[in-house]
Design a protein around this motif. Structure first.
Motif, PDB file in Angstrom:
ATOM      1  N   ALA A 124       0.748  -1.291  -0.203  1.00 13.22           N
ATOM      2  CA  ALA A 124       0.097  -0.106  -0.335  1.00 13.22           C
ATOM      3  C   ALA A 124       0.665   1.245   0.108  1.00 13.22           C
ATOM      4  CB  ALA A 124      -1.347   0.123   1.120  1.00 13.22           C
ATOM      5  N   GLY A 125       0.568   1.956  -0.929  1.00 12.35           N
ATOM      6  CA  GLY A 125       1.317   3.354  -1.303  1.00 12.35           C
ATOM      7  C   GLY A 125       2.291   3.519  -1.968  1.00 12.35           C
ATOM      8  N   THR A 126       1.902   2.040  -2.969  1.00 13.05           N
ATOM      9  CA  THR A 126       3.469   1.886  -3.485  1.00 13.05           C
ATOM     10  C   THR A 126       2.519   2.782  -5.342  1.00 13.05           C
ATOM     11  OG1 THR A 126       4.246   0.444  -3.285  1.00 13.05           O
ATOM     12  CG2 THR A 126       4.116   1.036  -5.761  1.00 13.05           C
ATOM     13  N   ARG A 127       3.525   4.000  -6.049  1.00 11.37           N
ATOM     14  CA  ARG A 127       2.414   4.656  -7.089  1.00 11.37           C
ATOM     15  C   ARG A 127       3.337   3.526  -7.879  1.00 11.37           C
ATOM     16  NH1 ARG A 127      -0.728   8.855  -7.161  1.00 11.37           N
ATOM     17  NH2 ARG A 127       0.531   9.700  -8.281  1.00 11.37           N
ATOM     18  N   VAL A 128       2.069   3.593  -9.606  1.00 14.10           N
ATOM     19  CA  VAL A 128       2.326   3.217 -10.662  1.00 14.10           C
ATOM     20  C   VAL A 128       1.756   3.480 -11.427  1.00 14.10           C
ATOM     21  CG1 VAL A 128       2.125   0.560  -9.443  1.00 14.10           C
ATOM     22  CG2 VAL A 128       0.041   2.335 -10.208  1.00 14.10           C
ATOM     23  N   GLU A 129       2.124   3.448 -12.853  1.00 13.42           N
ATOM     24  CA  GLU A 129       1.249   3.751 -14.071  1.00 13.42           C
ATOM     25  C   GLU A 129       1.088   3.540 -14.796  1.00 13.42           C
ATOM     26  OE1 GLU A 129       4.414   7.417 -17.579  1.00 13.42           O
ATOM     27  OE2 GLU A 129       4.445   7.641 -15.014  1.00 13.42           O
ATOM     28  N   LEU A 130       0.413   3.833 -15.166  1.00 14.59           N
ATOM     29  CA  LEU A 130      -0.816   2.593 -16.841  1.00 14.59           C
ATOM     30  C   LEU A 130       0.395   2.351 -17.809  1.00 14.59           C
ATOM     31  CD1 LEU A 130      -2.608   0.402 -17.381  1.00 14.59           C
ATOM     32  CD2 LEU A 130      -4.386   2.550 -18.445  1.00 14.59           C
ATOM     33  N   ILE A 131       0.728   1.997 -18.312  1.00 21.48           N
ATOM     34  CA  ILE A 131       1.650   1.642 -19.417  1.00 21.48           C
ATOM     35  C   ILE A 131       0.070   1.235 -20.845  1.00 21.48           C
ATOM     36  CG2 ILE A 131       3.163   0.639 -21.313  1.00 21.48           C
ATOM     37  CD1 ILE A 131       5.123   0.168 -18.374  1.00 21.48           C
ATOM     38  N   SER A 132      -0.886   0.107 -20.163  1.00 18.25           N
ATOM     39  CA  SER A 132      -1.224  -0.562 -21.234  1.00 18.25           C
ATOM     40  C   SER A 132      -2.947  -0.871 -20.007  1.00 18.25           C
ATOM     41  CB  SER A 132      -0.962  -1.371 -22.924  1.00 18.25           C
ATOM     42  OG  SER A 132      -0.648  -2.909 -22.245  1.00 18.25           O
ATOM     43  N   TYR A 157     -14.237  -0.784 -21.487  1.00 19.05           N
ATOM     44  CA  TYR A 157     -14.719  -0.069 -20.522  1.00 19.05           C
ATOM     45  C   TYR A 157     -14.008   1.366 -20.026  1.00 19.05           C
ATOM     46  CZ  TYR A 157     -18.141  -3.450 -22.390  1.00 19.05           C
ATOM     47  OH  TYR A 157     -18.893  -4.250 -23.286  1.00 19.05           O
ATOM     48  N   THR A 158     -12.979   1.364 -19.862  1.00 18.52           N
ATOM     49  CA  THR A 158     -12.444   2.060 -18.826  1.00 18.52           C
ATOM     50  C   THR A 158     -11.716   3.350 -19.418  1.00 18.52           C
ATOM     51  OG1 THR A 158     -10.249   2.584 -17.223  1.00 18.52           O
ATOM     52  CG2 THR A 158      -9.910   1.273 -19.321  1.00 18.52           C
ATOM     53  N   LYS A 159     -11.763   4.206 -18.749  1.00 21.11           N
ATOM     54  CA  LYS A 159     -11.413   5.977 -19.172  1.00 21.11           C
ATOM     55  C   LYS A 159      -9.871   6.169 -19.040  1.00 21.11           C
ATOM     56  CE  LYS A 159     -15.844   7.820 -19.735  1.00 21.11           C
ATOM     57  NZ  LYS A 159     -16.612   8.590 -19.608  1.00 21.11           N
ATOM     58  N   LEU A 160      -9.242   5.087 -17.883  1.00 23.29           N
ATOM     59  CA  LEU A 160      -8.373   4.992 -18.010  1.00 23.29           C
ATOM     60  C   LEU A 160      -6.404   4.963 -19.773  1.00 23.29           C
ATOM     61  CD1 LEU A 160      -7.513   2.956 -14.832  1.00 23.29           C
ATOM     62  CD2 LEU A 160      -7.642   5.342 -14.641  1.00 23.29           C
ATOM     63  N   LYS A 161      -5.481   5.602 -19.314  1.00 21.37           N
ATOM     64  CA  LYS A 161      -4.623   6.198 -20.497  1.00 21.37           C
ATOM     65  C   LYS A 161      -3.780   5.626 -19.888  1.00 21.37           C
ATOM     66  CE  LYS A 161      -5.527  11.095 -20.828  1.00 21.37           C
ATOM     67  NZ  LYS A 161      -5.903  10.901 -18.918  1.00 21.37           N
ATOM     68  N   PRO A 162      -3.037   5.192 -21.289  1.00 20.84           N
ATOM     69  CA  PRO A 162      -1.397   5.407 -20.867  1.00 20.84           C
ATOM     70  C   PRO A 162      -0.367   6.882 -20.087  1.00 20.84           C
ATOM     71  CG  PRO A 162      -1.831   4.398 -23.024  1.00 20.84           C
ATOM     72  CD  PRO A 162      -2.955   5.422 -22.523  1.00 20.84           C
ATOM     73  N   GLY A 163      -0.104   6.336 -19.294  1.00 24.81           N
ATOM     74  CA  GLY A 163       1.106   7.270 -18.007  1.00 24.81           C
ATOM     75  C   GLY A 163      -0.927   8.356 -17.276  1.00 24.81           C
ATOM     76  N   ASP A 164      -1.735   7.843 -17.224  1.00 26.61           N
ATOM     77  CA  ASP A 164      -2.280   7.599 -15.703  1.00 26.61           C
ATOM     78  C   ASP A 164      -1.588   6.938 -14.750  1.00 26.61           C
ATOM     79  OD1 ASP A 164      -4.526   8.862 -16.980  1.00 26.61           O
ATOM     80  OD2 ASP A 164      -5.270   7.779 -17.057  1.00 26.61           O
ATOM     81  N   ARG A 165      -1.375   7.517 -13.265  1.00 25.55           N
ATOM     82  CA  ARG A 165      -1.049   6.819 -12.399  1.00 25.55           C
ATOM     83  C   ARG A 165      -2.098   6.671 -11.111  1.00 25.55           C
ATOM     84  NH1 ARG A 165       4.985  10.109 -11.851  1.00 25.55           N
ATOM     85  NH2 ARG A 165       5.623   9.759 -13.866  1.00 25.55           N
ATOM     86  N   ALA A 166      -1.614   5.558 -10.208  1.00 24.74           N
ATOM     87  CA  ALA A 166      -2.239   5.482  -9.178  1.00 24.74           C
ATOM     88  C   ALA A 166      -1.286   5.175  -7.971  1.00 24.74           C
ATOM     89  CB  ALA A 166      -3.160   3.925  -9.470  1.00 24.74           C
ATOM     90  N   THR A 167      -2.351   5.291  -6.453  1.00 27.30           N
ATOM     91  CA  THR A 167      -1.615   4.642  -5.579  1.00 27.30           C
ATOM     92  C   THR A 167      -2.262   3.656  -5.543  1.00 27.30           C
ATOM     93  OG1 THR A 167      -1.536   7.616  -4.496  1.00 27.30           O
ATOM     94  CG2 THR A 167      -0.830   5.237  -2.971  1.00 27.30           C
ATOM     95  N   TRP A 207      -6.860   5.701  -7.915  1.00 24.84           N
ATOM     96  CA  TRP A 207      -6.110   6.210  -9.678  1.00 24.84           C
ATOM     97  C   TRP A 207      -6.129   7.887  -8.581  1.00 24.84           C
ATOM     98  CZ3 TRP A 207      -3.711   4.284 -13.041  1.00 24.84           C
ATOM     99  CH2 TRP A 207      -3.798   2.398 -13.508  1.00 24.84           C
ATOM    100  N   ASP A 208      -5.266   8.661  -9.752  1.00 20.06           N
ATOM    101  CA  ASP A 208      -5.498  10.150  -9.805  1.00 20.06           C
ATOM    102  C   ASP A 208      -6.635  10.592 -10.011  1.00 20.06           C
ATOM    103  OD1 ASP A 208      -2.745  10.055  -8.435  1.00 20.06           O
ATOM    104  OD2 ASP A 208      -2.114  10.710  -9.871  1.00 20.06           O
ATOM    105  N   CYS A 209      -7.478  10.306 -11.408  1.00 19.56           N
ATOM    106  CA  CYS A 209      -8.203  10.698 -11.738  1.00 19.56           C
ATOM    107  C   CYS A 209      -9.449  10.871 -11.144  1.00 19.56           C
ATOM    108  CB  CYS A 209      -8.514  10.062 -13.446  1.00 19.56           C
ATOM    109  SG  CYS A 209      -8.587   8.502 -13.304  1.00 19.56           S
ATOM    110  N   GLY A 210      -9.435   9.538 -10.288  1.00 18.45           N
ATOM    111  CA  GLY A 210     -11.349   9.344  -9.894  1.00 18.45           C
ATOM    112  C   GLY A 210     -11.429   7.899  -9.694  1.00 18.45           C
TER     113      GLY A 210
END
Length: 74
Positions: free
Chosen positions: A19-27, A32-42, A56-59
């Motif tokens: 928990a707390g690790t930051r990750v970044e989406l590649i693909s 149905y998701t609105k997530l895109k490459p480069g989006d980041r999450a905790t 995800w930072d976008c909610g």
């Protein structure tokens, strides 16, 4: 057919993505998701099925599936 990871694999994922690790989406292969490459999450944790629970930072709260989704640690 059992598609669930072993207990050892889940333990490894929990060590690798605490928990707390930051990750970044590649693909992600989810039409149905609105997530895109480069989006980041905790990371919030890893469930018993080996899914990486994310805030995800976008909610979004969509989980990452190791071996299916491509992502990296920031």
């Amino acid at each position: 057919m059992n598609n669930f990871p072993s207990k050892e694999e889940v333990k490894r994922l929990r060590r690798e993505y605490p928990a707390g690790t930051r990750v970044e989406l590649i693909s992600m292969d989810d039409p149905y998701t609105k997530l895109k490459p480069g989006d980041r999450a905790t990371v919030r944790g890893v469930d018993d099925a080996g899914n990486i629970l994310c805030a995800w930072d976008c909610g979004s709260s969509l989980s990452l599936i190791p071996g299916v989704d491509k992502f990296g640690v920031v």
